[in-house]
Enzyme design. Sequence first.
Site, PDB file in Angstrom:
ATOM      1  N   HIS A 138      35.420  26.836  44.286  1.00  0.00           N
ATOM      2  CA  HIS A 138      36.130  28.115  42.862  1.00  0.00           C
ATOM      3  C   HIS A 138      34.637  28.974  43.532  1.00  0.00           C
ATOM      4  O   HIS A 138      33.584  29.186  44.078  1.00  0.00           O
ATOM      5  CB  HIS A 138      34.984  27.966  41.601  1.00  0.00           C
ATOM      6  CG  HIS A 138      35.033  28.603  40.506  1.00  0.00           C
ATOM      7  ND1 HIS A 138      33.579  29.136  40.096  1.00  0.00           N
ATOM      8  CD2 HIS A 138      36.019  30.026  40.504  1.00  0.00           C
ATOM      9  CE1 HIS A 138      33.991  30.320  39.377  1.00  0.00           C
ATOM     10  NE2 HIS A 138      35.652  30.631  39.402  1.00  0.00           N
ATOM     11  N   ASN A 188      30.432  30.357  34.984  1.00  0.00           N
ATOM     12  CA  ASN A 188      31.478  31.065  34.469  1.00  0.00           C
ATOM     13  C   ASN A 188      31.254  30.715  32.356  1.00  0.00           C
ATOM     14  O   ASN A 188      31.936  31.026  31.686  1.00  0.00           O
ATOM     15  CB  ASN A 188      33.384  31.062  34.212  1.00  0.00           C
ATOM     16  CG  ASN A 188      33.597  31.506  35.240  1.00  0.00           C
ATOM     17  OD1 ASN A 188      32.999  32.738  35.447  1.00  0.00           O
ATOM     18  ND2 ASN A 188      34.432  31.237  36.107  1.00  0.00           N
TER      19      ASN A 188
HETATM   20  P1  NAD Z   1      45.603  37.027  40.188  1.00  0.00           P
HETATM   21  O1  NAD Z   1      46.595  37.888  39.479  1.00  0.00           O
HETATM   22  O2  NAD Z   1      45.544  38.435  41.046  1.00  0.00           O
HETATM   23  O3  NAD Z   1      46.914  36.560  41.407  1.00  0.00           O
HETATM   24  C1  NAD Z   1      47.256  35.635  41.007  1.00  0.00           C
HETATM   25  C2  NAD Z   1      49.054  35.052  41.970  1.00  0.00           C
HETATM   26  O4  NAD Z   1      49.201  34.146  41.414  1.00  0.00           O
HETATM   27  C3  NAD Z   1      49.336  36.157  41.634  1.00  0.00           C
HETATM   28  O5  NAD Z   1      49.777  36.641  43.073  1.00  0.00           O
HETATM   29  C4  NAD Z   1      51.156  35.579  41.390  1.00  0.00           C
HETATM   30  O6  NAD Z   1      52.551  35.388  42.102  1.00  0.00           O
HETATM   31  C5  NAD Z   1      51.443  33.956  41.891  1.00  0.00           C
HETATM   32  N1  NAD Z   1      51.539  33.003  41.662  1.00  0.00           N
HETATM   33  C6  NAD Z   1      51.092  32.044  40.149  1.00  0.00           C
HETATM   34  N2  NAD Z   1      52.289  31.424  40.504  1.00  0.00           N
HETATM   35  C7  NAD Z   1      52.722  31.755  41.813  1.00  0.00           C
HETATM   36  C8  NAD Z   1      53.607  29.982  42.569  1.00  0.00           C
HETATM   37  N3  NAD Z   1      54.105  28.949  41.802  1.00  0.00           N
HETATM   38  N4  NAD Z   1      53.278  29.677  43.732  1.00  0.00           N
HETATM   39  C9  NAD Z   1      52.555  30.955  44.236  1.00  0.00           C
HETATM   40  N5  NAD Z   1      52.088  31.865  43.486  1.00  0.00           N
HETATM   41  C10 NAD Z   1      52.006  32.219  42.569  1.00  0.00           C
HETATM   42  O7  NAD Z   1      44.588  36.175  39.660  1.00  0.00           O
HETATM   43  P2  NAD Z   1      43.738  36.103  40.374  1.00  0.00           P
HETATM   44  O8  NAD Z   1      42.854  36.883  39.647  1.00  0.00           O
HETATM   45  O9  NAD Z   1      43.862  36.229  42.145  1.00  0.00           O
HETATM   46  O10 NAD Z   1      43.131  34.580  40.217  1.00  0.00           O
HETATM   47  C11 NAD Z   1      43.325  33.258  41.209  1.00  0.00           C
HETATM   48  C12 NAD Z   1      42.984  32.425  40.321  1.00  0.00           C
HETATM   49  O11 NAD Z   1      41.174  32.239  41.027  1.00  0.00           O
HETATM   50  C13 NAD Z   1      42.961  31.494  38.882  1.00  0.00           C
HETATM   51  O12 NAD Z   1      43.152  30.752  38.737  1.00  0.00           O
HETATM   52  C14 NAD Z   1      41.882  32.236  38.525  1.00  0.00           C
HETATM   53  O13 NAD Z   1      40.853  31.689  37.658  1.00  0.00           O
HETATM   54  C15 NAD Z   1      40.751  31.852  39.204  1.00  0.00           C
HETATM   55  N6  NAD Z   1      39.521  33.112  39.630  1.00  0.00           N
HETATM   56  C16 NAD Z   1      39.943  34.041  39.569  1.00  0.00           C
HETATM   57  C17 NAD Z   1      38.586  35.072  39.724  1.00  0.00           C
HETATM   58  C18 NAD Z   1      38.420  36.129  39.270  1.00  0.00           C
HETATM   59  O14 NAD Z   1      36.985  37.301  39.258  1.00  0.00           O
HETATM   60  N7  NAD Z   1      39.612  36.855  39.043  1.00  0.00           N
HETATM   61  C19 NAD Z   1      37.462  34.480  40.147  1.00  0.00           C
HETATM   62  C20 NAD Z   1      37.255  33.144  40.252  1.00  0.00           C
HETATM   63  C21 NAD Z   1      37.841  32.607  40.616  1.00  0.00           C
END
Ligand code: NAD
Length: 286
Positions: A138, A188
């Site tokens: 994470h 979180n």
């Molecule tokens: P985001 O919405 O910016 O990006 C997600 C991406 O995944 C998109 O570009 C989408 O097209 C792609 N995607 C969706 N389904 C897919 C598939 N089947 N195959 C390939 N690509 C696919 O989201 P994010 O903020 O980058 O979050 C991504 C992950 O990281 C989540 O699990 C989130 O919980 C985790 N996370 C987020 C944060 C944060 O601050 N945003 C921090 C730590 C962890």
Amino acid sequence: MKIKQIGVIGAGQMGQGIAQVMICAGYPVQLVDLSETALEKAASTTQKSIAKLTEKGMLNLSHDPLALLTLDTDINTLANADLVIEAATEAESIKVSLFKQLDSICRTDAIIASNTSSISITRLAASVSHPERFIGMHFMNPVPLLQLVEIIAGLRTSEQTKATVTEVAQAAGKVAITVKDRAAFVLNRILLPMINEAIFVLDEGCATAEEIDQIMKLGAAHPIGPLSLADLIGLDTCLSIMEVLHSQFGDPKYRACPLLKQMVAAGLLGKKSGRGFFDYEVKAHG
Ligand code: NAD
């Protein structure tokens, strides 16, 4: 196990950041997303971010990191990856379907890691044939700037898998802390209820969004206010994490604020959509 090739799934803000720190650490990375636009945006963000960090003296590389980055919309290109880090949208159904695909595409000795913010690693590991090589990694947002990586071992994750991904996180300049597999892990579980409470405070009209953020910055020495942080994380991701906490612990203290639900329904997702609690629209001039 020596990691030579890394796959990253999801080229959103997290996948882009993870790919960036890994290529800077010298790992060849294949970044995969369904969306061409997301891949193009990730490539351009990576280039700009590396240039900026180099200019500020925060990066001093003797190799060309961008030469180590390949982009693809086809998940099958991950067949030779030693480690795949999944950073797709925070929805269990999407992640499980990806892990099932990876299970048939990847080598049997490959490690699969999820960057999920909240979903149980033990449960996600049940979707692959080798749960001993499945783990939570994470990363924090923004990945290039924040040092922490929570490492979450599921019930069946092996010690070797834990040691290997810890080594990769450290090679990327991060501090890896191993935590127990409980909903939303540690960061979180503490952070999101605070953000959710800030949204209740806003909804009740106790203070404006600007005032709430200023209060937490000036009064609690937080570097960023909770509502700006929610916009940075993405309000859809915030809502998913609150829903996981609520369903996993069954405690009403974790219920998501109705205003958060409404904003997600309205497509106001924060910085990534241009508007959340604050406005990020770039106005066209001229
Ligand atoms: P985001 O919405 O910016 O990006 C997600 C991406 O995944 C998109 O570009 C989408 O097209 C792609 N995607 C969706 N389904 C897919 C598939 N089947 N195959 C390939 N690509 C696919 O989201 P994010 O903020 O980058 O979050 C991504 C992950 O990281 C989540 O699990 C989130 O919980 C985790 N996370 C987020 C944060 C944060 O601050 N945003 C921090 C730590 C962890």
